[in-house]
Design a protein around this motif. Structure first.
Motif, PDB file in Angstrom:
ATOM      1  N   SER A 136      28.430 -52.950  -7.952  1.00 45.11           N
ATOM      2  CA  SER A 136      29.873 -52.932  -7.747  1.00 45.11           C
ATOM      3  C   SER A 136      30.576 -52.254  -8.920  1.00 45.11           C
ATOM      4  O   SER A 136      30.133 -52.340 -10.077  1.00 45.11           O
ATOM      5  N   VAL A 137      31.691 -51.599  -8.637  1.00 43.30           N
ATOM      6  CA  VAL A 137      32.494 -50.977  -9.690  1.00 43.30           C
ATOM      7  C   VAL A 137      32.956 -52.033 -10.690  1.00 43.30           C
ATOM      8  O   VAL A 137      33.078 -51.762 -11.890  1.00 43.30           O
ATOM      9  N   ASP A 138      33.194 -53.248 -10.211  1.00 47.17           N
ATOM     10  CA  ASP A 138      33.636 -54.332 -11.091  1.00 47.17           C
ATOM     11  C   ASP A 138      32.567 -54.723 -12.103  1.00 47.17           C
ATOM     12  O   ASP A 138      32.867 -55.406 -13.087  1.00 47.17           O
ATOM     13  N   SER A 139      31.318 -54.318 -11.860  1.00 48.02           N
ATOM     14  CA  SER A 139      30.219 -54.610 -12.785  1.00 48.02           C
ATOM     15  C   SER A 139      30.003 -53.474 -13.779  1.00 48.02           C
ATOM     16  O   SER A 139      29.033 -53.481 -14.533  1.00 48.02           O
ATOM     17  N   GLY A 140      30.913 -52.494 -13.760  1.00 51.37           N
ATOM     18  CA  GLY A 140      30.783 -51.335 -14.635  1.00 51.37           C
ATOM     19  C   GLY A 140      31.246 -51.597 -16.053  1.00 51.37           C
ATOM     20  O   GLY A 140      31.645 -52.715 -16.416  1.00 51.37           O
ATOM     21  N   LEU A 141      31.222 -50.558 -16.877  1.00 52.66           N
ATOM     22  CA  LEU A 141      31.623 -50.649 -18.273  1.00 52.66           C
ATOM     23  C   LEU A 141      33.142 -50.798 -18.390  1.00 52.66           C
ATOM     24  O   LEU A 141      33.899 -50.147 -17.669  1.00 52.66           O
ATOM     25  N   SER A 142      33.571 -51.641 -19.309  1.00 47.62           N
ATOM     26  CA  SER A 142      34.991 -51.718 -19.643  1.00 47.62           C
ATOM     27  C   SER A 142      35.323 -50.521 -20.539  1.00 47.62           C
ATOM     28  O   SER A 142      34.436 -49.767 -20.951  1.00 47.62           O
ATOM     29  N   GLU A 143      36.592 -50.337 -20.868  1.00 43.91           N
ATOM     30  CA  GLU A 143      36.961 -49.239 -21.768  1.00 43.91           C
ATOM     31  C   GLU A 143      36.297 -49.424 -23.131  1.00 43.91           C
ATOM     32  O   GLU A 143      35.805 -48.465 -23.732  1.00 43.91           O
ATOM     33  N   LYS A 144      36.262 -50.654 -23.600  1.00 41.75           N
ATOM     34  CA  LYS A 144      35.579 -50.942 -24.864  1.00 41.75           C
ATOM     35  C   LYS A 144      34.082 -50.673 -24.722  1.00 41.75           C
ATOM     36  O   LYS A 144      33.440 -50.113 -25.631  1.00 41.75           O
ATOM     37  N   GLY A 145      33.537 -51.047 -23.567  1.00 39.44           N
ATOM     38  CA  GLY A 145      32.105 -50.836 -23.326  1.00 39.44           C
ATOM     39  C   GLY A 145      31.729 -49.371 -23.305  1.00 39.44           C
ATOM     40  O   GLY A 145      30.636 -48.990 -23.761  1.00 39.44           O
ATOM     41  N   LYS A 146      32.614 -48.524 -22.779  1.00 37.86           N
ATOM     42  CA  LYS A 146      32.349 -47.085 -22.768  1.00 37.86           C
ATOM     43  C   LYS A 146      32.273 -46.532 -24.189  1.00 37.86           C
ATOM     44  O   LYS A 146      31.405 -45.713 -24.514  1.00 37.86           O
ATOM     45  N   LYS A 147      33.184 -46.993 -25.043  1.00 35.58           N
ATOM     46  CA  LYS A 147      33.173 -46.546 -26.441  1.00 35.58           C
ATOM     47  C   LYS A 147      31.911 -47.034 -27.157  1.00 35.58           C
ATOM     48  O   LYS A 147      31.308 -46.295 -27.938  1.00 35.58           O
ATOM     49  N   GLN A 148      31.519 -48.275 -26.888  1.00 26.72           N
ATOM     50  CA  GLN A 148      30.291 -48.804 -27.483  1.00 26.72           C
ATOM     51  C   GLN A 148      29.079 -47.986 -27.055  1.00 26.72           C
ATOM     52  O   GLN A 148      28.176 -47.703 -27.861  1.00 26.72           O
ATOM     53  N   VAL A 206      29.071 -44.808 -26.017  1.00 31.06           N
ATOM     54  CA  VAL A 206      29.125 -43.479 -26.635  1.00 31.06           C
ATOM     55  C   VAL A 206      28.547 -43.541 -28.048  1.00 31.06           C
ATOM     56  O   VAL A 206      27.769 -42.665 -28.459  1.00 31.06           O
ATOM     57  N   ARG A 207      28.898 -44.598 -28.796  1.00 34.88           N
ATOM     58  CA  ARG A 207      28.332 -44.757 -30.140  1.00 34.88           C
ATOM     59  C   ARG A 207      26.821 -44.922 -30.072  1.00 34.88           C
ATOM     60  O   ARG A 207      26.087 -44.378 -30.902  1.00 34.88           O
ATOM     61  N   ALA A 208      26.351 -45.663 -29.075  1.00 39.68           N
ATOM     62  CA  ALA A 208      24.913 -45.834 -28.905  1.00 39.68           C
ATOM     63  C   ALA A 208      24.239 -44.499 -28.605  1.00 39.68           C
ATOM     64  O   ALA A 208      23.152 -44.201 -29.127  1.00 39.68           O
ATOM     65  N   ALA A 209      24.878 -43.697 -27.766  1.00 44.57           N
ATOM     66  CA  ALA A 209      24.318 -42.393 -27.400  1.00 44.57           C
ATOM     67  C   ALA A 209      24.198 -41.486 -28.619  1.00 44.57           C
ATOM     68  O   ALA A 209      23.181 -40.793 -28.800  1.00 44.57           O
ATOM     69  N   PHE A 210      25.230 -41.475 -29.462  1.00 51.14           N
ATOM     70  CA  PHE A 210      25.162 -40.664 -30.683  1.00 51.14           C
ATOM     71  C   PHE A 210      24.167 -41.261 -31.682  1.00 51.14           C
ATOM     72  O   PHE A 210      23.539 -40.522 -32.452  1.00 51.14           O
ATOM     73  N   GLY A 211      24.020 -42.586 -31.655  1.00 53.07           N
ATOM     74  CA  GLY A 211      22.997 -43.213 -32.486  1.00 53.07           C
ATOM     75  C   GLY A 211      21.606 -42.743 -32.111  1.00 53.07           C
ATOM     76  O   GLY A 211      20.771 -42.447 -32.972  1.00 53.07           O
ATOM     77  N   LEU A 212      21.348 -42.659 -30.801  1.00 53.34           N
ATOM     78  CA  LEU A 212      20.056 -42.153 -30.326  1.00 53.34           C
ATOM     79  C   LEU A 212      19.859 -40.697 -30.748  1.00 53.34           C
ATOM     80  O   LEU A 212      18.748 -40.287 -31.106  1.00 53.34           O
ATOM     81  N   LYS A 213      20.948 -39.933 -30.706  1.00 51.40           N
ATOM     82  CA  LYS A 213      20.858 -38.528 -31.108  1.00 51.40           C
ATOM     83  C   LYS A 213      20.515 -38.413 -32.585  1.00 51.40           C
ATOM     84  O   LYS A 213      19.668 -37.594 -32.979  1.00 51.40           O
ATOM     85  N   GLU A 214      21.137 -39.228 -33.426  1.00 51.24           N
ATOM     86  CA  GLU A 214      20.841 -39.215 -34.853  1.00 51.24           C
ATOM     87  C   GLU A 214      19.399 -39.639 -35.126  1.00 51.24           C
ATOM     88  O   GLU A 214      18.773 -39.162 -36.083  1.00 51.24           O
ATOM     89  N   MET A 215      18.859 -40.515 -34.281  1.00 46.74           N
ATOM     90  CA  MET A 215      17.478 -40.978 -34.441  1.00 46.74           C
ATOM     91  C   MET A 215      16.468 -39.983 -33.862  1.00 46.74           C
ATOM     92  O   MET A 215      15.264 -40.200 -33.962  1.00 46.74           O
ATOM     93  N   GLY A 216      16.972 -38.916 -33.248  1.00 45.63           N
ATOM     94  CA  GLY A 216      16.079 -37.907 -32.682  1.00 45.63           C
ATOM     95  C   GLY A 216      15.314 -38.377 -31.464  1.00 45.63           C
ATOM     96  O   GLY A 216      14.215 -37.895 -31.183  1.00 45.63           O
ATOM     97  N   ALA A 217      15.914 -39.293 -30.713  1.00 47.73           N
ATOM     98  CA  ALA A 217      15.205 -39.887 -29.577  1.00 47.73           C
ATOM     99  C   ALA A 217      14.801 -38.855 -28.526  1.00 47.73           C
ATOM    100  O   ALA A 217      13.715 -38.945 -27.939  1.00 47.73           O
ATOM    101  N   CYS A 218      15.659 -37.881 -28.283  1.00 47.14           N
ATOM    102  CA  CYS A 218      15.399 -36.939 -27.192  1.00 47.14           C
ATOM    103  C   CYS A 218      15.194 -35.503 -27.686  1.00 47.14           C
ATOM    104  O   CYS A 218      15.376 -34.549 -26.925  1.00 47.14           O
ATOM    105  N   GLU A 219      14.810 -35.341 -28.940  1.00 46.29           N
ATOM    106  CA  GLU A 219      14.582 -33.999 -29.475  1.00 46.29           C
ATOM    107  C   GLU A 219      13.492 -33.263 -28.708  1.00 46.29           C
ATOM    108  O   GLU A 219      13.559 -32.053 -28.503  1.00 46.29           O
ATOM    109  N   SER A 220      12.451 -33.995 -28.330  1.00 45.94           N
ATOM    110  CA  SER A 220      11.335 -33.392 -27.582  1.00 45.94           C
ATOM    111  C   SER A 220      11.322 -33.884 -26.141  1.00 45.94           C
ATOM    112  O   SER A 220      10.263 -34.073 -25.544  1.00 45.94           O
TER     113      SER A 220
END
Length: 303
Positions: A109-121, A123-137
């Motif tokens: 359900s859409v109601d089970s989706g990310l809140s606005e705060k959750g989206k920002k959290q 995004v930070r996680a996604a950039f954290g993975l990028k800094e850790m080189g998770a998907c470089e290869s």
């Protein structure tokens, strides 16, 4: 289509059915036993039964693969074939309202989706993975089909330049832990669940009749072990990002990997949007704590 081959000769598919290829020797032919032999099983209950019984099984996309070729992933982990990153999705709409929502009926359900705060959290996680080189290869992203987890996977893929074809939705093993009669109550009541967890991993929350499961920590442990069995047989020397809608899937998985008493899984709790790398080369040997509260002879399976 996912196929599970068992030693009994049964072939089961992800369409939630299981039909034995030959009669069980323990059940003589009769009209009554035919109904038993051909009774349908759900994917989760079938694999849970195999895990409890110790029966070897194979998870494979090849129905011709012999049943003895693979085995169930064992906890604690002796080794890991792949690199793993564990991610909890950001805050959900229900969490922003302080409401417990674990019913799988509403997970898309859409109601089970990310809140606005959750989206920002996230995004930070996604950039954290990028800094850790998770998907470089390159990497595979395995999110729960739950709305907030899948939204988190899409954000992670976008930030890390991963094609959507590398997002593999998981339909049941990564469901949020079902909290039974606590469904719809305030989030602070979760502390009562964790008090029970600290007594025994087999204690389930009180049941409810609205379709919400009431899962113990042992139930969650079975699910995440089955997930790892699939990942460790499907991939080799790859990077896998596991995205869960809640903390319990990940804290129980991490406890299992390092051999921590499951009653202590809460010590490994994930905050919304938190990322952790599982280092396959440094999974520590768990040592018993000098405690009268937690006594465990065979971690992580302790009562």
């Amino acid at each position: 289509m996912l196929t599970v081959s068992t030693r009994s000769g049964a072939v089961c598919s992800s369409s939630c059915s299981c039909l034995p290829l030959r009669p069980s020797p323990s059940l003589p032919p009769s009209p009554q036993n035919i109904n038993i032999l051909f009774k349908p099983f759900s994917r989760r209950s079938l694999l849970a039964a195999l895990t409890v019984s110790g029966a070897p099984f194979v998870v494979s996309n090849d129905p011709n693969l012999p049943a003895h070729a693979r085995g169930l992933f064992q906890m604690p982990a002796v080794r890991l074939t792949n690199r793993y990153f564990l991610v909890r999705a950001g805050e959900s709409e229900f969490e922003s309202l302080g409401i417990i929502n674990t019913n799988p009926v509403t997970k898309t359900s859409v109601d089970s989706g990310l809140s606005e705060k959750g989206k920002k959290q996230t995004v930070r996680a996604a950039f954290g993975l990028k800094e850790m080189g998770a998907c470089e290869s390159n990497c595979w992203i395995w999110p729960s089909i739950t709305q907030r987890a899948y939204q988190a996977a899409e954000i992670i893929a976008s930030v890390n330049g991963v094609s959507r074809s590398y997002i593999v939705p998981e339909y049941s093993f990564l469901d949020a832990r079902g909290l039974g009669a606590y469904e719809g109550r305030k989030l602070e009541y979760v502390s009562e669940v964790y008090e029970s967890d600290s007594i025994s991993p087999s204690i389930r929350p009180p049941p409810i009749d609205d379709g919400t499961p009431n899962e113990s920590i042992s139930d969650v442990f079975v699910r995440v072990t089955q997930l790892m069995s699939i990942l460790e047989t499907q991939y080799s020397k790859d990077t896998v990002i596991i995205v869960s809608p809640d903390s319990d899937n990940l804290s129980v998985l991490q406890a299992g990997l390092i051999g921590l008493d499951l009653r202590r899984h809460r010590e490994l709790a994930f905050a919304p949007g938190e990322v952790r790398f599982v280092d396959a080369n440094s999974i520590p040997t768990y040592k018993q704590p000098p405690s009268a509260v937690f006594k465990c002879l065979n971690p992580p399976n302790c009562n």
